[in-house]
Design an enzyme around this catalytic site. Structure first.
Site, PDB file in Angstrom:
ATOM      1  CG  HIS A 190      -2.357  -0.680   1.270  1.00 21.05           C
ATOM      2  ND1 HIS A 190      -2.825  -0.844  -0.244  1.00 21.05           N
ATOM      3  CD2 HIS A 190      -3.052  -1.635   2.120  1.00 21.05           C
ATOM      4  CE1 HIS A 190      -3.905  -1.575  -0.068  1.00 21.05           C
ATOM      5  NE2 HIS A 190      -4.039  -1.935   1.415  1.00 21.05           N
ATOM      6  CB  CYS A 502      -2.412  -3.517 -18.973  1.00 23.75           C
ATOM      7  SG  CYS A 502      -3.014  -5.134 -18.732  1.00 23.75           S
TER       8      CYS A 502
END
EC number: 2.7.3.9
Length: 573
Positions: A190, A502
């Protein structure tokens, strides 16, 4: 001479500033017998309420700064603070053993932390950190302790910490926070994701940086190389001051590429696109100058909800995106399972969830859920350029089934007189080696491919990218992986189909010249990487990149490829 330490390069940028060391508060939580059980439960409930108020405030700050996808982390934190099962256990412990609230909460939350942190599934490992973050916040409120508010930092610093929680990272102001260094973490944590979104340089996984640095020490960091420099002399300081200025000037120079096409030095046209996961992220795409959206992660519509989103809810979200973007927007259908869970749908426990019932395997099995999404996407295609791609395709039969289902949905819409683009492109993710190896056959049926390198690397090397014990196998430049990419591109081009990428590799400056040489058509990356990639592409001759690509395909190791690419980049005009 300065002392150099190498960590994990998590967010690029160069900084020179004084350190601010934040040591985790060591809460001295003692077991105490209490006489007033009701009062203790009231203390717990009040602390939970205060914590939820904190989290809502942080969520709003994050929403404004970074958009819905990043702010969704704090929905999960509020869910933990509100979790009835955890609260029930804590209250039961207070009543049964007549103990203080902070001790009861610490005991219960620590049990959950230990249980989740020992699980292999990265989703649950991540949840263990979230549980720790939330429980410490509640305990601090019970004890009336001050909680570190990093939003109050008002001078230029580099933050040094064991780890930074999502709630801490979201508060950082890049005007003052010039970087951060942590003992633990990696590129997919995170903290790393937040740092890249905020454009704050960061190096993680430094093991003992909190012991090596004191507050007010002058330190330098290079977030691109993962190098931290301590004990700087006057020459080191001047050198880094120059580097910082050069980096600022480079970022300013990159702005001229915003409205330019993506061209190689010898004028070969490619596309540089952006990856997003929320309707709130569209503005970052427009600001970046990206030539479309190569990946819209639709699962966040599901993960941010307390129910499967309806066809109408999805239609409005998809329509909002395509109507704002003049280029193609490629939507990946629901990629749930593995490390992505839903609060309102329980998947069966599996020995290997990453290899199990997930993504296209789930949606083909649950056509009631799939139909709402496909109909919504088709309806949105009437309002802009839209592509649909299926994740986790392993066999041609799977792709045919999914494509046939789209055709069935078109027939339904025709009968209902609902408009859609009948020429909408239908493609697939190439993230399983079987799809790459058979790309020339898949290309008979798919309109395009999008290579998902994060999973393709994981499945090719049989290694969990979240497991630090095998992180050495995360090798995006390994020749075996490059050959799979080459097979995919050549297989598609044989049938005049285009190929995008991607995964994180698409925005990697070392990978870009190789991917150019392999003739990749579209590079989709984080919006913050678009201009840097376009600038680098403008310096590379396609003809020379092809020579480089042929050389690396003959290499044996990741290291050999790295050396060839470094030499190539160092010799650019």
């Amino acid at each position: 001479m300065s002392k150099q330490i190498k960590g994990i390069a998590a967010s690029e940028g160069i900084s020179l500033a004084r350190a601010l060391v934040i040591k985790e508060t060591k809460l001295d939580i003692q077991k105490q017998l209490i006489s007033d059980v009701d009062q203790e439960i009231i203390k717990l409930e009040q602390a939970i309420e205060k914590s939820i108020a904190d989290l809502k405030k942080i969520q709003q700050i994050t929403l404004k700064k970074l958009g819905e996808e990043k702010a969704a982390i704090f929905d999960a934190h509020q869910d933990i603070a509100n979790d009835p099962a955890i609260k029930e256990e804590v209250v039961e412990l207070i009543k049964k053993e007549k103990v203080n609230a902070e001790y009861a909460l610490f005991t219960v939350s620590n049990n959950y932390f230990e249980m989740f942190s020992q699980l292999e599934d990265p989703y649950f490992k991540e949840r263990s950190a979230d549980i720790k973050d939330v429980s410490l916040r509640i305990i601090s409120h019970i004890l009336g302790l001050e909680i570190h508010d990093l939003s109050t930092i008002d001078k230029e610093v580099i933050i040094i910490s064991d780890d930074l929680t999502p709630s801490q990272t979201a508060q950082l102001d890049k005007k003052f926070v010039k970087g951060f260094l942590t003992n633990v973490g990696g590129r997919t944590s995170h903290a790393a994701i937040m740092a890249r979104s905020l454009e704050i340089p960061a190096i993680l996984g430094l093991k003992n940086i909190t012991e090596l640095v004191k507050t007010d020490d002058l330190i330098a960091l290079d977030g691109s190389s993962g190098i931290v420099e301590l004990d700087l002399n006057d020459d080191d300081i001047k050198n880094y001051q120059t580097k910082v200025q050069q980096y600022i000037e480079l970022k300013e120079q990159l702005k001229k590429f915003k409205d330019e096409p993506s061209l190689t030095k010898d004028k070969i046209k490619k596309l540089i696109e952006a990856n997003i996961g929320s309707t709130n992220d569209v503005q970052s795409v427009l600001d970046s100058g990206a030539e479309g959206i190569g990946l819209f992660r639709t699962e966040f519509l599901y993960m941010d909800n307390d129910h499967f989103p309806t066809e109408e809810e999805q239609f409005e979200a998809y329509k909002k995106v395509v109507s704002q973007i003049k280029h193609l927007v490629v939507f990946r259908t629901l990629d749930i399972g593995g490390d992505k869970k839903l609060s309102y749908f329980k998947f069966d426990e599996e020995m290997n969830p990453f290899l199990g019932y997930r993504a296209i395997r789930f949606t083909l099995d649950r056509k009631d859920i799939f139909k709402d999404q496909i109909r919504a996407l088709l309806r949105a295609s009437a309002f802009g350029k839209l592509g649909i791609m299926f994740p986790m395709i392993a066999t041609i039969d799977e792709f045919k089934q999914a494509k046939t289902f789209v055709e069935e949905c078109k027939i339904e819409l025709d009968k209902e007189g609902i408009k859609y683009d009948n020429q909408v492109q239908i493609g697939m993710m190439v993230e399983i080696p079987s799809a790459a190896i058979l790309a020339d056959q898949f290309a008979k049926y798919a309109d395009f491919f999008s290579i998902g390198t994060n999973d393709l690397i994981q499945y090719s090397f049989a290694s969990d990218r979240m497991n630090q014990n095998v992180s050495y196998l995360y090798q995006p430049l390994n020749p075996s992986l490059l050959r799979l990419i080459q097979l995919t591109i050549s297989g598609a081009h044989k049938h005049n189909k285009w190929v995008g990428m991607c995964g994180e590799m698409a925005g990697d400056s070392k990978a870009l010249p190789i991917l150019l040489g392999l003739d990749l058509d579209a590079f989709s990356m984080s919006a913050t990487s678009v201009l840097k990639a376009r600038s680098l592409m403008s310096k590379i001759e396609f003809s020379k990149a092809k020579i480089l690509a042929n050389k690396v395909l003959e290499c044996e190791t990741n290291e050999q490829v790295n050396k060839l690419v470094e030499d190539f980049l160092n010799n650019l005009d």
